[in-house]
Design an enzyme around this catalytic site. Structure first.
Site, PDB file in Angstrom:
ATOM      1  CG  ASP A 184     -44.878 -50.077  31.016  1.00 14.47           C
ATOM      2  OD1 ASP A 184     -43.884 -49.806  30.312  1.00 14.47           O
ATOM      3  OD2 ASP A 184     -45.633 -49.210  31.488  1.00 14.47           O
ATOM      4  CG  ASP A 197     -39.772 -41.305  33.645  1.00 13.33           C
ATOM      5  OD1 ASP A 197     -40.026 -41.500  32.435  1.00 13.33           O
ATOM      6  OD2 ASP A 197     -39.549 -42.227  34.448  1.00 13.33           O
TER       7      ASP A 197
END
Lengths: 253, 197
Positions: free
Chosen positions: A130, A11
């Site tokens: 997600d 990330d």
């Protein structure tokens, strides 16, 4: 026989690798290019870089980072985060990305998957989903997990596939950050319903979790972040363990 | 200098970087003079067979490529257009290799074939220092059948040619530029091949 892939996920926030738990509390982990090079040397099969910058400057920094990654890396890498148009995808391809991952923008406009796949081929398009379990139903979330997309996991995954996605990256938000293992049963069901590769994400805590995932779910790849960044599971150790369990993996001599 | 042939399509960033990291100068070009005067030629692995053949012909490079006497490496689609025919777009190709390119088929396989797979090779110079069964990275839906030019095979649904060689022409179905250390070694084997036959 294709090897099961091990994919560290980085990330990236304002040029640094960060890690949060359940998408919050960010901690700086290091330089994304150096970490990528190290993971490649250790035997990572692929890398994912997710841009989680919230600012325009952050986005610009990310594009130049992608170029540096492409300069350095000798394995494939996917980039995602904040891609909202086919032109965004083109810019990332021109910067050297092998694949892009679409999430919120594809939920907002599912034809984006078709547009990018038509231009560059399905192998270039990963659709990231997600989701979390609410009232016995896997609900898809968007905008970094903050908002409901009002879609159901299996139905959306199948739609993404039919629109031209080349792979599905499924993150169980219920498992992400817990280190209690992957959402194996849900992944098994997902793999059963799709004909494209599935990358499992969320919940890796030890080597046994990876072995359980591959043996029970049919997932093609496993993605994790903190267990690799923190050194809890060195990739060479993980791969030797998986090989000893009979999982086909690529071992570097 | 190495010439990387420009078909006018797609992203050859990673290939250019791999050649650069190996320490060689390169030009991305469709200029006949530059191509014929280079030390090595690479046909990169982006695009679709019929579109790439059209671009090669449009640039007048079909006869130039076939006439090259320096080491030539076709990667993925770059190898497929060196074969005789491709099922992709029903394409008559350059016929450097006699093998035909067919769509991958088999029970219970996902198409495209994407990821790391084993390459079983038998002693060709291109695989010097690499074990038979080494892992390389693939992304493709079509592949050459096995034939006289086959120098390595890979299994995915069927056994296909993952590398070909005939005289100074070489081809790989996998992407050495994405295949980690093994891919670097492989590219180095090609780039250090003697230009004078």
């Amino acid at each position: 026989m294709v090897a099961k892939r091990i994919i560290p996920c980085l990330d990236v926030h304002e040029g640094e690798t960060v890690k949060g738990v359940n998408f919050v509390n960010l901690r700086v982990m290091g330089d994304p290019v150096e970490m990528g090079r190290m993971y490649s040397q250790q035997g990572a099969d692929e890398l994912v870089y997710l841009d989680i910058s919230a600012t325009i400057q952050g986005r610009g920094t990310f594009l130049s980072l992608v170029r540096r990654v492409a300069d350095t890396l000798n394995i494939p890498f996917t980039v995602g985060g904040g891609i909202s148009t086919a032109d965004d995808a083109s810019r990332l391809l021109d910067s050297g990305a092998d694949k892009i991952s679409l999430n919120s923008a594809a939920l907002k406009d599912p034809t984006l998957i078709e547009k990018v796949a038509a231009r560059y081929g399905s192998q270039f398009v990963v659709v990231a989903i997600d989701a979390k379990l609410l009232d016995n139903s896997w609900r898809v979330m968007r905008n970094g997990g903050r908002l409901s997309a009002h879609r159901e996991l299996f139905e959306w995954a199948k739609e993404a596939q039919s629109r031209g996605a080349g792979e599905i990256l499924f993150t169980s938000m219920d498992h992400d950050g817990t280190k209690m293992g992957f959402a194996v049963d849900t992944l098994a069901k997902l793999c059963n319903q799709l004909s494209i590769p599935v990358i499992a994400s969320g919940g890796a805590g030890n080597s046994e979790h990876f072995s359980e995932l591959f043996k029970k779910s049919g997932a093609d790849a496993a993605l994790a972040a903190s267990v690799f960044h923190e050194g809890t599971i060195p990739i060479p150790t993980l791969k030797r363990y998986l090989e000893s369990c009979g999982v086909p993996v690529r071992i570097i001599n | 200098m190495v010439s990387i042939i420009d078909y006018g399509t797609g992203n050859i960033f990673s290939l250019c970087n791999a050649v650069k990291r190996a320490g060689f100068d390169y030009a991305v070009t469709s200029d006949k003079d530059i191509i014929t005067k280079s030390s090595h030629v690479i046909l990169p692995g982006v695009g679709e067979a019929s579109a790439v053949m059209k671009e090669i012909k449009k640039r007048g490079l079909d006869e130039v490529i076939k006439g090259l006497e320096i080491p030539v490496l076709g990667i993925c689609i770059g190898m497929q257009v060196l074969c005789s025919y491709s099922e992709e777009g029903d394409t008559e190709s350059l016929s450097v290799f006699p093998e035909r390119v067919i769509k991958l088929r088999g029970d219970d396989i996902k198409i495209p074939h994407m990821g790391w797979n084993r390459v079983y090779s038998s002693g060709n110079l291109l695989f010097k220092g690499l074990d038979s069964g080494e892992w390389f990275y693939f992304v493709h839906s079509f592949a050459p059948e096995k034939g006289d030019s086959t120098i390595s095979t890979t299994n995915y649904g069927v056994e296909f040619s993952s590398a070909l060689n005939k005289e100074n022409f070489y081809g790989t179905q996998f992407h050495p530029e994405k295949s980690g250390v093994a891919g670097e070694r492989f590219l180095m084997n090609f780039l250090t091949m003697d230009t004078l036959k």
